[in-house]
Design a protein around this motif. Structure first.
Motif, mmCIF file in Angstrom:
data_model
loop_
_atom_site.group_PDB
_atom_site.id
_atom_site.type_symbol
_atom_site.label_atom_id
_atom_site.label_comp_id
_atom_site.label_asym_id
_atom_site.label_seq_id
_atom_site.Cartn_x
_atom_site.Cartn_y
_atom_site.Cartn_z
ATOM 1 N N ALA A 312 0.840 -1.204 0.000
ATOM 2 C CA ALA A 312 0.000 0.000 0.000
ATOM 3 C C ALA A 312 0.869 1.247 0.000
ATOM 4 N N ASP A 313 1.897 1.270 0.858
ATOM 5 C CA ASP A 313 2.776 2.437 0.939
ATOM 6 C C ASP A 313 3.497 2.687 -0.380
ATOM 7 N N GLN A 314 3.842 1.615 -1.074
ATOM 8 C CA GLN A 314 4.489 1.776 -2.380
ATOM 9 C C GLN A 314 3.556 2.495 -3.360
ATOM 10 N N GLN A 315 2.286 2.135 -3.336
ATOM 11 C CA GLN A 315 1.322 2.787 -4.227
ATOM 12 C C GLN A 315 1.146 4.257 -3.850
ATOM 13 N N TYR A 316 1.141 4.549 -2.563
ATOM 14 C CA TYR A 316 0.964 5.932 -2.143
ATOM 15 C C TYR A 316 2.165 6.785 -2.541
ATOM 16 N N GLU A 317 3.356 6.204 -2.511
ATOM 17 C CA GLU A 317 4.531 6.940 -2.962
ATOM 18 C C GLU A 317 4.463 7.211 -4.461
ATOM 19 N N ILE A 318 3.994 6.236 -5.209
ATOM 20 C CA ILE A 318 3.803 6.443 -6.651
ATOM 21 C C ILE A 318 2.806 7.573 -6.885
ATOM 22 N N LEU A 319 1.730 7.565 -6.103
ATOM 23 C CA LEU A 319 0.707 8.599 -6.250
ATOM 24 C C LEU A 319 1.285 9.985 -5.998
ATOM 25 N N ARG A 320 2.090 10.128 -4.967
ATOM 26 C CA ARG A 320 2.686 11.431 -4.678
ATOM 27 C C ARG A 320 3.591 11.891 -5.828
ATOM 28 N N ALA A 321 4.320 10.974 -6.414
ATOM 29 C CA ALA A 321 5.177 11.328 -7.549
ATOM 30 C C ALA A 321 4.336 11.761 -8.746
ATOM 31 N N GLU A 322 3.225 11.063 -8.967
ATOM 32 C CA GLU A 322 2.347 11.438 -10.073
ATOM 33 C C GLU A 322 1.744 12.820 -9.848
ATOM 34 N N GLN A 323 1.349 13.110 -8.631
ATOM 35 C CA GLN A 323 0.769 14.419 -8.340
ATOM 36 C C GLN A 323 1.768 15.542 -8.623
ATOM 37 N N LYS A 324 3.024 15.313 -8.289
ATOM 38 C CA LYS A 324 4.055 16.314 -8.578
ATOM 39 C C LYS A 324 4.206 16.526 -10.078
ATOM 40 N N LEU A 325 4.139 15.437 -10.831
ATOM 41 C CA LEU A 325 4.268 15.537 -12.284
ATOM 42 C C LEU A 325 3.096 16.307 -12.878
ATOM 43 N N PHE A 326 1.895 16.014 -12.424
ATOM 44 C CA PHE A 326 0.727 16.723 -12.934
ATOM 45 C C PHE A 326 0.798 18.208 -12.567
ATOM 46 N N ALA A 327 1.181 18.509 -11.342
ATOM 47 C CA ALA A 327 1.272 19.909 -10.913
ATOM 48 C C ALA A 327 2.316 20.662 -11.736
ATOM 49 N N ALA A 328 3.423 19.991 -12.050
ATOM 50 C CA ALA A 328 4.475 20.620 -12.837
ATOM 51 C C ALA A 328 4.025 20.950 -14.247
ATOM 52 N N ASN A 329 2.942 20.301 -14.691
ATOM 53 C CA ASN A 329 2.438 20.537 -16.037
ATOM 54 C C ASN A 329 1.105 21.287 -16.026
ATOM 55 N N GLY A 330 0.895 22.037 -14.952
ATOM 56 C CA GLY A 330 -0.219 22.966 -14.938
ATOM 57 C C GLY A 330 -1.552 22.410 -14.505
ATOM 58 N N VAL A 331 -1.597 21.164 -14.013
ATOM 59 C CA VAL A 331 -2.855 20.580 -13.555
ATOM 60 C C VAL A 331 -3.096 20.992 -12.108
ATOM 61 N N THR A 332 -4.211 21.658 -11.850
ATOM 62 C CA THR A 332 -4.524 22.134 -10.518
ATOM 63 C C THR A 332 -4.964 20.970 -9.632
ATOM 64 N N PRO A 333 -4.341 20.757 -8.473
ATOM 65 C CA PRO A 333 -4.792 19.694 -7.561
ATOM 66 C C PRO A 333 -6.242 19.938 -7.153
ATOM 67 N N ASP A 334 -7.024 18.862 -7.026
ATOM 68 C CA ASP A 334 -8.423 19.052 -6.698
ATOM 69 C C ASP A 334 -8.827 18.171 -5.526
#
Length: 446
Positions: A312-334
């Motif tokens: 589970a923790d591995q998936q959550y770490e992947i999720l955090r990395a994905e969120q950073k990538l989306f934010a870096a490309n202009g996607v507003t966190p919701d």
């Protein structure tokens, strides 16, 4: 597609090819709750086009179209139609591949197209609306959608984009009017699906299912069939019928084998039925095909519910990395980002994200996320007011009702909490692998 007569020859009259891409990109980049769907009414209907395969696969028609348009734009950099169409394709590719770097590419070519033809370039305007919606910038998306509709008030797809923006901005009456206009202009899978979603938001699940069945009957391609089966499956699951959800998902996968959204909803049904091995396998396949944060979170929470905390923790770490990538490309966190932090991370960050989300996107989901973020930060009176707003339309949502019940419990309102938690589990006893057991445990204390 019906076009009004444009006053000068220089203004853009789209070719059939551009109209097809417009319909495809705007449909997939629109709303329906921002669900992770990537099929469209006019996109190529071969399975390869809808399984999350990115550029360079050879069998991907969208990647081939992009390569052709890139070459055309290089040969004639002042071709607004080629640039506008390329921008729409980039938005579509971002959704199909979950690669947010395509958003910046889309913005660059769409702005170039508008610089060359600004007055009546409704394709590029619609593309900007789709881009801003995909980035969760709904006020900007609404501005572009309104401009596009003003140029071409006879394009049904543009009204879909308009309806999506209104919905996410909490303007539900305006959204209903736009959906009705879309249905009037072109009754079919995209418009009927939006009508279904509007009914679902009002808690009218009977009308929602009927409209989605009509959308399925109107489906003219395997992609449209898979799309309708996905939402029928989701409705069945959300209303406590995982067996029907599984049936609908399997029917959709028969139309488009390997489709990531269908694998995701199939996994939710399997987990509810205790088929955890199958659920993990299908979620893993979905994530490999289309690595959306929603899929990663779903898999992480399933692992956590099974006591597999390391995975589970591995998936959550992947999720955090994905969120950073989306934010870096202009996607507003919701709201999804806020709920993740509230349940699995930083409570203060959850509240900050939720407040920003409800300001830019005052939709029901954002109100619910704000309520939950306030709750985990101990601000339950304010949380209850936000949770009331999430339930204001009468939407049958087990998670919303669970959050409302837990907030009531924290406030000492045990009778109201008992009522809310009972309703949550009546709507869907399997709404979440972590929260549904907590709802049952909390009921014993009321």
């Amino acid at each position: 597609m019906q076009l009004r007569r444009l006053p000068t020859y220089r203004r853009i009259v789209l070719s059939a090819a551009v109209a097809t891409v417009l319909a495809a990109a705007l449909f997939l980049a629109g709303g329906l709750g921002l669900a992770p769907w990537h099929a469209s009414q006019s996109a190529p209907s071969t399975p390869q086009a809808h399984t999350g395969r990115g550029p360079g696969t050879g069998a991907d028609p969208l990647a081939a179209d992009i390569a052709t348009l890139q070459d055309r734009a290089r040969r004639n950099p002042r071709d607004p139609v080629a640039l506008g169409t390329l921008g729409l394709n980039y938005v579509q590719q971002a959704k199909i591949t979950a690669d947010p770097t395509y958003y910046s590419k889309a913005e660059e070519v769409l702005k170039r197209s508008l610089a060359l033809e600004s007055a009546d370039n409704f394709a590029a305007m619609g593309g900007m609306a789709a881009l801003e919606a995909a980035r969760h910038n709904f006020s900007q998306g609404l501005d572009w959608a309104e401009r596009a509709v003003a140029v071409n008030p006879y394009n049904a797809t543009l009204y879909g984009t308009l309806a999506d923006a209104y919905t996410q901005l909490g303007r539900y009456s305006d959204a209903a009017d736009a959906v009705q206009r879309m249905v009037d202009l072109k009754p079919g899978t995209p418009s009927l699906a939006r009508a279904s979603y509007a009914a679902e938001l009002r808690g009218d699940t009977t009308t929602a299912r009927t409209d989605m069945q009509r959308a399925l009957q109107s489906a003219g391609s395997p992609a449209d069939q898979a799309f309708a089966h996905y939402y029928l499956s989701e409705m069945a699951f959300n209303n406590g019928d995982p067996r029907q959800a599984l049936t609908n998902a399997e029917q959709g996968l028969h139309a488009v084998p390997g489709d990531a959204p269908l694998l995701q909803i199939k996994a939710r049904a399997e987990a509810a039925l205790g088929q955890n091995t199958e659920a993990i396998a299908d979620l893993t396949r979905a994530g490999q095909s289309l690595p959306l944060p929603e899929y990663v979170l779903q898999l992480g929470e399933l692992y956590q519910s099974l006591g597999r905390s390391k995975e589970a923790d591995q998936q959550y770490e992947i999720l955090r990395a994905e969120q950073k990538l989306f934010a870096a490309n202009g996607v507003t966190p919701d709201s999804d980002a806020a709920l993740f932090e509230a349940d699995h991370g930083d409570h203060e960050k959850a509240l900050s994200l939720a407040r920003k989300s409800v300001k830019s996107r005052p939709f029901l989901d954002s109100q619910d996320a704000l309520a939950w973020a306030l709750h985990v930060n101990g601000q339950d009176k304010e949380a209850l007011a936000a949770s009331d707003k999430a339930l204001a339309l009468g939407t049958r949502n087990a998670l919303f009702r669970y959050h409302h019940g837990m907030i009531q419990l924290s406030l000492g309102n045990t009778t109201a909490a008992h009522d809310d938690l009972t309703k949550a589990l009546a709507i869907n006893p399997h709404f979440n692998p972590l929260h549904a057991p907590r709802a049952r445990a909390a009921l014993k204390t009321t």
